[in-house]
Design a protein around this motif. Structure first.
Motif, short mmCIF file in Angstrom:
data_model
loop_
_atom_site.label_atom_id
_atom_site.label_comp_id
_atom_site.label_asym_id
_atom_site.label_seq_id
_atom_site.Cartn_x
_atom_site.Cartn_y
_atom_site.Cartn_z
N LEU A 91 6.96 24.44 -4.47
CA LEU A 91 7.77 25.63 -4.26
C LEU A 91 7.61 26.15 -2.85
CD1 LEU A 91 6.46 27.46 -7.47
CD2 LEU A 91 8.58 26.15 -7.29
N PRO A 92 8.72 26.31 -2.11
CA PRO A 92 8.60 26.89 -0.77
C PRO A 92 8.19 28.36 -0.87
CG PRO A 92 10.90 26.35 -1.29
CD PRO A 92 10.08 25.95 -2.45
N ILE A 93 7.39 28.82 0.09
CA ILE A 93 7.00 30.23 0.10
C ILE A 93 7.76 30.94 1.22
CG2 ILE A 93 4.76 29.79 -0.96
CD1 ILE A 93 3.49 30.16 1.82
N LYS A 94 7.94 32.25 1.05
CA LYS A 94 8.74 33.03 2.00
C LYS A 94 8.04 33.23 3.33
CE LYS A 94 11.45 35.40 -1.45
NZ LYS A 94 11.68 36.61 -2.18
N SER A 95 6.73 33.47 3.30
CA SER A 95 5.99 33.77 4.52
C SER A 95 4.89 32.73 4.73
CB SER A 95 5.37 35.17 4.42
OG SER A 95 4.63 35.49 5.57
N ALA A 96 5.08 31.86 5.74
CA ALA A 96 4.13 30.77 5.98
C ALA A 96 2.69 31.27 6.05
CB ALA A 96 4.49 30.04 7.27
N GLY A 97 1.84 30.65 5.27
CA GLY A 97 0.42 30.99 5.27
C GLY A 97 0.05 32.17 4.42
N HIS A 98 1.05 32.87 3.88
CA HIS A 98 0.79 34.08 3.11
C HIS A 98 1.61 34.09 1.82
CE1 HIS A 98 -1.42 35.65 6.50
NE2 HIS A 98 -0.40 35.31 7.27
N PRO A 99 1.26 33.24 0.86
CA PRO A 99 2.01 33.27 -0.39
C PRO A 99 1.83 34.61 -1.10
CG PRO A 99 0.13 31.77 -0.55
CD PRO A 99 0.18 32.27 0.85
#
Length: 178
Positions: A91-99
């Motif tokens: 699943l892609p996350i909206k904010s890289a490094g900060h799921p």
């Protein structure tokens, strides 16, 4: 008479073995959390089929390197890989490094090792080290593949599976005490 000799020898041998090994009785009575094992595989297919890697790991990876916590579920691994991540399992996350907590909750629920944990019970702190693991790589996470925080960079796939908060805390406390 012979049984008494063997029993006496065994009683004397145990403390001598501890002394020669550099261990103390207190070492035997303390849990050690900061222990890990390094493993490798030639290909991602070999790693998945042997159980070293999770089943979401795509085929086509080579030179797989992994470090795993012996006393918990933390893992880091890297492999040479230039393809895409499997969309149905990552699943892609909206904010890289900060799921977000919602993203973590969904990802952790899809993994058998973390499905019964609340997202807050899983640490986001990496405690494992390896020369091949770039400092702060977990902070570049772009996708969650089950419990693994994953990103692709410079022809490599990097994956970090955090430990429970209690185990990560115990590792850090153990390091401070030594």
């Amino acid at each position: 008479m012979m049984k008494k000799k063997y029993a006496a020898s065994a009683l004397l041998a145990a403390p001598l073995a501890l002394l020669l090994s550099g261990c103390s009785v207190s070492d035997l009575m303390v849990d050690k959390y900061d222990e890990s094992t390094e493993k490798s595989a030639k290909t991602s297919e070999e790693g998945v089929s042997s159980g070293l890697l999770p089943d979401w790991v795509p085929a086509g990876g080579t030179d797989v390197k992994l470090v795993q916590r012996n006393t918990g579920m933390e893992r880091i691994f890297a492999m040479d890989y230039t393809g895409e991540l499997p969309g149905e399992k990552c699943l892609p996350i909206k904010s890289a490094g900060h799921p977000s907590e919602a993203e973590l909750k969904k990802a952790y629920a899809s993994d058998p090792r973390t499905k019964d944990f609340e997202a807050k019970e899983i640490s986001s702190t990496r405690t494992l080290e390896a020369q091949w693991w770039p400092q702060g790589a977990e902070g570049k996470t772009t996708q969650l593949c089950g419990r693994f925080w994953v990103h692709l960079a410079d022809g490599k796939l990097y994956a970090f599976a955090p430990d429970s908060t209690s185990t990560a805390t115990a590792v850090l406390q153990e390091r401070e005490a030594s």
